[in-house]
Design a protein around this motif. Sequence first.
Motif: not given
Length: 141
Positions: A56-85
């Motif tokens: 929470l001590a980071l700048d707001g835009y860095i927090q937003a970037c990290k949150g978007l990256m976490i969302a991208a990683i999670c969505l990509g993981f589930f996308g890989s699983i669904f694509a494999l199936v």
Amino acid sequence: MSSMIQEIFAFIVTTSSWVLVCSTFPTNYWKVSSVDGNVITTASYFSNCKDFPSMLALDGYIQACKGLMIAAICLGFFGSIFALVGMKCTKIGGTDNSKARVACFAGVNFILSGLCSLSAYSLYAHRISSESFDPMFVAQK
């Protein structure tokens, strides 16, 4: 046969892009500034995320970037699983109709993952470039 080769190629490309996004996320150095004079006076300054005691001590835009990256990683993981199936060459997933729905859902996940990572990179690059070219910005460039 051609569609299975295309599916395998698309799976390899999307999974490798997900791995690349995963590899950029855990870096600690978010800003690098270098002062180059002659050969003797060259210095590099790093803005490190470890300097901050909490997220929470980071700048707001860095927090937003990290949150978007976490969302991208999670969505990509589930996308890989669904694509494999959902691929035709795998034996999991049931009938062709259900595999087609799962593959469509995997595509949506990959698109959303790409949009999240692209917007995170764009937000960060815009902020850094606007600070760099702003003559009123007084901090380290």
